[in-house]
Every structure is written in structure tokens, then in C-alpha cells.
Design a protein around this motif. Structure first.
Motif, PDB file in Angstrom:
ATOM      1  N   GLU A  14     -65.351  13.841 -97.169  1.00  0.00           N
ATOM      2  CA  GLU A  14     -65.272  14.981 -98.089  1.00  0.00           C
ATOM      3  C   GLU A  14     -66.005  16.239 -97.623  1.00  0.00           C
ATOM      4  O   GLU A  14     -65.673  17.334 -98.080  1.00  0.00           O
ATOM      5  N   TYR A  15     -66.964  16.098 -96.728  1.00  0.00           N
ATOM      6  CA  TYR A  15     -67.741  17.262 -96.324  1.00  0.00           C
ATOM      7  C   TYR A  15     -67.580  17.624 -94.852  1.00  0.00           C
ATOM      8  O   TYR A  15     -68.114  18.644 -94.418  1.00  0.00           O
ATOM      9  N   ILE A  16     -66.861  16.820 -94.113  1.00  0.00           N
ATOM     10  CA  ILE A  16     -66.548  17.163 -92.720  1.00  0.00           C
ATOM     11  C   ILE A  16     -65.024  17.233 -92.548  1.00  0.00           C
ATOM     12  O   ILE A  16     -64.479  18.293 -92.251  1.00  0.00           O
ATOM     13  N   VAL A  17     -64.341  16.123 -92.763  1.00  0.00           N
ATOM     14  CA  VAL A  17     -62.898  16.065 -92.521  1.00  0.00           C
ATOM     15  C   VAL A  17     -62.134  17.021 -93.445  1.00  0.00           C
ATOM     16  O   VAL A  17     -61.266  17.766 -92.986  1.00  0.00           O
ATOM     17  N   ALA A  18     -62.445  17.031 -94.735  1.00  0.00           N
ATOM     18  CA  ALA A  18     -61.703  17.875 -95.687  1.00  0.00           C
ATOM     19  C   ALA A  18     -61.840  19.372 -95.367  1.00  0.00           C
ATOM     20  O   ALA A  18     -60.821  20.061 -95.239  1.00  0.00           O
ATOM     21  N   PRO A  19     -63.055  19.918 -95.215  1.00  0.00           N
ATOM     22  CA  PRO A  19     -63.122  21.355 -94.906  1.00  0.00           C
ATOM     23  C   PRO A  19     -62.590  21.703 -93.515  1.00  0.00           C
ATOM     24  O   PRO A  19     -62.028  22.778 -93.322  1.00  0.00           O
ATOM     25  N   VAL A  20     -62.725  20.782 -92.573  1.00  0.00           N
ATOM     26  CA  VAL A  20     -62.159  21.029 -91.241  1.00  0.00           C
ATOM     27  C   VAL A  20     -60.638  21.108 -91.339  1.00  0.00           C
ATOM     28  O   VAL A  20     -60.005  21.976 -90.732  1.00  0.00           O
ATOM     29  N   SER A  21     -60.036  20.225 -92.134  1.00  0.00           N
ATOM     30  CA  SER A  21     -58.580  20.225 -92.245  1.00  0.00           C
ATOM     31  C   SER A  21     -58.053  21.485 -92.925  1.00  0.00           C
ATOM     32  O   SER A  21     -56.907  21.873 -92.710  1.00  0.00           O
ATOM     33  N   LEU A  22     -58.872  22.150 -93.718  1.00  0.00           N
ATOM     34  CA  LEU A  22     -58.478  23.429 -94.310  1.00  0.00           C
ATOM     35  C   LEU A  22     -58.115  24.426 -93.211  1.00  0.00           C
ATOM     36  O   LEU A  22     -57.189  25.222 -93.363  1.00  0.00           O
ATOM     37  N   GLY A  23     -58.818  24.353 -92.104  1.00  0.00           N
ATOM     38  CA  GLY A  23     -58.554  25.252 -90.980  1.00  0.00           C
ATOM     39  C   GLY A  23     -57.204  25.049 -90.326  1.00  0.00           C
ATOM     40  O   GLY A  23     -56.717  25.920 -89.602  1.00  0.00           O
ATOM     41  N   LEU A  24     -56.566  23.912 -90.585  1.00  0.00           N
ATOM     42  CA  LEU A  24     -55.225  23.682 -90.053  1.00  0.00           C
ATOM     43  C   LEU A  24     -54.224  24.723 -90.541  1.00  0.00           C
ATOM     44  O   LEU A  24     -53.163  24.895 -89.956  1.00  0.00           O
ATOM     45  N   ALA A  25     -54.581  25.414 -91.613  1.00  0.00           N
ATOM     46  CA  ALA A  25     -53.727  26.487 -92.118  1.00  0.00           C
ATOM     47  C   ALA A  25     -53.451  27.524 -91.025  1.00  0.00           C
ATOM     48  O   ALA A  25     -52.407  28.172 -91.026  1.00  0.00           O
ATOM     49  N   GLY A  26     -54.355  27.654 -90.091  1.00  0.00           N
ATOM     50  CA  GLY A  26     -54.186  28.609 -89.005  1.00  0.00           C
ATOM     51  C   GLY A  26     -53.000  28.322 -88.106  1.00  0.00           C
ATOM     52  O   GLY A  26     -52.559  29.207 -87.366  1.00  0.00           O
ATOM     53  N   THR A  27     -52.470  27.115 -88.173  1.00  0.00           N
ATOM     54  CA  THR A  27     -51.282  26.804 -87.370  1.00  0.00           C
ATOM     55  C   THR A  27     -50.053  27.560 -87.880  1.00  0.00           C
ATOM     56  O   THR A  27     -49.074  27.684 -87.158  1.00  0.00           O
ATOM     57  N   LEU A  28     -50.104  28.062 -89.112  1.00  0.00           N
ATOM     58  CA  LEU A  28     -48.972  28.770 -89.706  1.00  0.00           C
ATOM     59  C   LEU A  28     -49.061  30.291 -89.559  1.00  0.00           C
ATOM     60  O   LEU A  28     -48.171  30.995 -90.017  1.00  0.00           O
ATOM     61  N   ARG A  29     -50.101  30.780 -88.938  1.00  0.00           N
ATOM     62  CA  ARG A  29     -50.255  32.233 -88.854  1.00  0.00           C
ATOM     63  C   ARG A  29     -49.198  32.844 -87.945  1.00  0.00           C
ATOM     64  O   ARG A  29     -48.632  32.181 -87.075  1.00  0.00           O
ATOM     65  N   ARG A  30     -48.939  34.080 -88.186  1.00  0.00           N
ATOM     66  CA  ARG A  30     -47.951  34.846 -87.436  1.00  0.00           C
ATOM     67  C   ARG A  30     -48.607  36.103 -86.889  1.00  0.00           C
ATOM     68  O   ARG A  30     -49.752  36.407 -87.202  1.00  0.00           O
ATOM     69  N   LYS A  31     -47.841  36.853 -86.089  1.00  0.00           N
ATOM     70  CA  LYS A  31     -48.384  38.092 -85.533  1.00  0.00           C
ATOM     71  C   LYS A  31     -48.855  39.023 -86.645  1.00  0.00           C
ATOM     72  O   LYS A  31     -49.923  39.594 -86.580  1.00  0.00           O
ATOM     73  N   ASP A  32     -48.046  39.183 -87.683  1.00  0.00           N
ATOM     74  CA  ASP A  32     -48.464  39.931 -88.862  1.00  0.00           C
ATOM     75  C   ASP A  32     -48.453  38.968 -90.038  1.00  0.00           C
ATOM     76  O   ASP A  32     -47.404  38.686 -90.606  1.00  0.00           O
ATOM     77  N   SER A  33     -49.604  38.447 -90.371  1.00  0.00           N
ATOM     78  CA  SER A  33     -49.710  37.434 -91.426  1.00  0.00           C
ATOM     79  C   SER A  33     -49.980  38.025 -92.798  1.00  0.00           C
ATOM     80  O   SER A  33     -50.383  37.317 -93.697  1.00  0.00           O
ATOM     81  N   SER A  34     -49.740  39.325 -92.962  1.00  0.00           N
ATOM     82  CA  SER A  34     -49.983  39.925 -94.266  1.00  0.00           C
ATOM     83  C   SER A  34     -48.766  39.799 -95.188  1.00  0.00           C
ATOM     84  O   SER A  34     -48.822  40.226 -96.336  1.00  0.00           O
ATOM     85  N   LYS A  35     -47.695  39.207 -94.697  1.00  0.00           N
ATOM     86  CA  LYS A  35     -46.516  39.020 -95.540  1.00  0.00           C
ATOM     87  C   LYS A  35     -46.811  37.974 -96.603  1.00  0.00           C
ATOM     88  O   LYS A  35     -47.421  36.943 -96.314  1.00  0.00           O
ATOM     89  N   PRO A  36     -46.368  38.225 -97.834  1.00  0.00           N
ATOM     90  CA  PRO A  36     -46.669  37.294 -98.933  1.00  0.00           C
ATOM     91  C   PRO A  36     -46.225  35.854 -98.663  1.00  0.00           C
ATOM     92  O   PRO A  36     -46.971  34.920 -98.964  1.00  0.00           O
ATOM     93  N   GLU A  37     -45.055  35.666 -98.079  1.00  0.00           N
ATOM     94  CA  GLU A  37     -44.595  34.298 -97.831  1.00  0.00           C
ATOM     95  C   GLU A  37     -45.459  33.573 -96.803  1.00  0.00           C
ATOM     96  O   GLU A  37     -45.680  32.373 -96.902  1.00  0.00           O
ATOM     97  N   THR A  38     -45.989  34.307 -95.831  1.00  0.00           N
ATOM     98  CA  THR A  38     -46.887  33.702 -94.844  1.00  0.00           C
ATOM     99  C   THR A  38     -48.204  33.317 -95.502  1.00  0.00           C
ATOM    100  O   THR A  38     -48.732  32.228 -95.274  1.00  0.00           O
TER     101      THR A  38
END
Length: 178
Positions: free
Chosen positions: A82-106
Motif C-alpha cells: 500500500e505504501y510502495i507498490v500502490a503509489p509507484v503504480s500511479l506513475g504508470l499513468a505516464g505511459t499514456l502521455r502524448r507530445k501535447d498532453s493538455s487535451k481533455p481526453e488524454t
């Protein structure tokens, strides 16, 4: 050390520190439902710098919670989950980033993927370690699914709204860095 590496380390430290501060004002109802404001700076970091830096920020944040005595400790495995694996996995969101990630759907995809990844581990911990605290007549799986599901959806919704507002006011924050 290169200047860009120093900037990445600084952004990671700032995101983890902001997450820690926000964790003190997160909403906690009856030790069951949580609205975690701390995910917001970590998601911004993952959006700006990618999964590796987002995961590093989550790791630093989790370690800070443990070191500062903010972790609820049942067993060492539960703490790691809960305090290592869970917050680390939150960072996996970065795999979805795009060149311009300010688009609402991104932003929405990134937030819901990251928070879902984090709360998956809280769900697992809920089944294994917190099931004994299930409401009368509830099994560990249903209890953990409801408690973590509501917490995850509430957290993802709030984080989405905040990041969407930030993207309207300061879209440059979400432009891909390196």
C-alpha cells in the motif's frame, strides 16, 4: 550531472513533497473511504516526465509516508503493497502521455489509468489484510471492492477536474518534457 537531470530530480522531489502536504488534508471518512488529493502532483509529474519519473515520485512519496509515521502498519507486506507498490503504480499513468498532453481526453485517460492502477493494489490489500474489518454480512472481496472502488472513483474524478482546470489555465505544464 546534467542540467536536465537536475531539473527532473527537482520536479520529482517537489511533486513528492506536494503530495505529502496534500496527504495531510485528504478526506478520510470512517477510515474506509478516502479522497486522495496527493495523487494530483504525482499525476502531473507522470504527465510531464513519463512513467519512470512518475513512478520515482510515487516511490519517494510512499517512503516519506512510512518514514514520517503516516503509514497504517498491519504487516510488512501490507506496508510494501500500500505504501510502495500502490503509489509507484500511479506513475504508470505516464505511459499514456502524448507530445501535447493538455487535451481533455488524454488527461482523463491518464488520470483514470493511474488511479485505477493504484487502487488495484489497495483492493488487493483490502482483500488480504483489511477483510477482517468488513461490514457485517460482507465478504472481504465485496467490502474491498466497494470501499476502494468508491475511493478510487472519487479520487479520479477530483483529480480529473483539477487537472482539467490546470490545463485550461496553464497548458504548458502538460507539455511533454524529454
Amino acid at each position: 550531472m546534467s542540467n536536465s537531470k537536475a531539473i527532473e530530480l527537482t520536479e520529482t522531489a517537489i511533486a513528492a513533497a506536494l503530495a505529502l502536504v496534500l496527504s495531510f488534508i485528504s478526506v478520510n471518512y470512517a477510515q474506509v473511504f478516502y479522497l486522495e488529493l496527493s495523487v494530483i502532483p504525482l499525476l502531473v509529474l507522470a504527465l510531464r516526465r513519463g512513467a519512470v519519473w512518475g513512478m520515482a515520485g510515487g516511490l519517494v512519496f510512499g517512503l516519506l509516508l512510512i518514514v514520517l509515521g503516516q503509514a497504517t502498519v498491519l504487516t510488512p507486506v501490507q506496508v510494501i503493497l500500500e505504501y510502495i507498490v500502490a503509489p509507484v503504480s500511479l506513475g504508470l499513468a505516464g505511459t499514456l502521455r502524448r507530445k501535447d498532453s493538455s487535451k481533455p481526453e488524454t488527461i482523463l485517460a491518464l488520470v483514470f489509468f493511474g488511479v485505477l492502477s493504484k487502487y488495484f493494489w489497495h483492493f488487493i490489500a483490502g482483500v488480504i489484510f483489511w477483510g477482517q474489518y468488513a461490514w457485517k454480512g460482507w465478504g472481504a472481496i465485496s467490502y474491498s471492492l466497494v470501499a476502494n472502488g468508491i475511493s478510487g472513483l472519487a479520487t479520479a474524478t477530483l483529480a480529473s477536474l483539477v487537472l482539467l482546470l490546470i490545463s485550461k489555465g496553464a497548458p504548458q505544464i502538460f507539455q511533454r518534457k524529454k
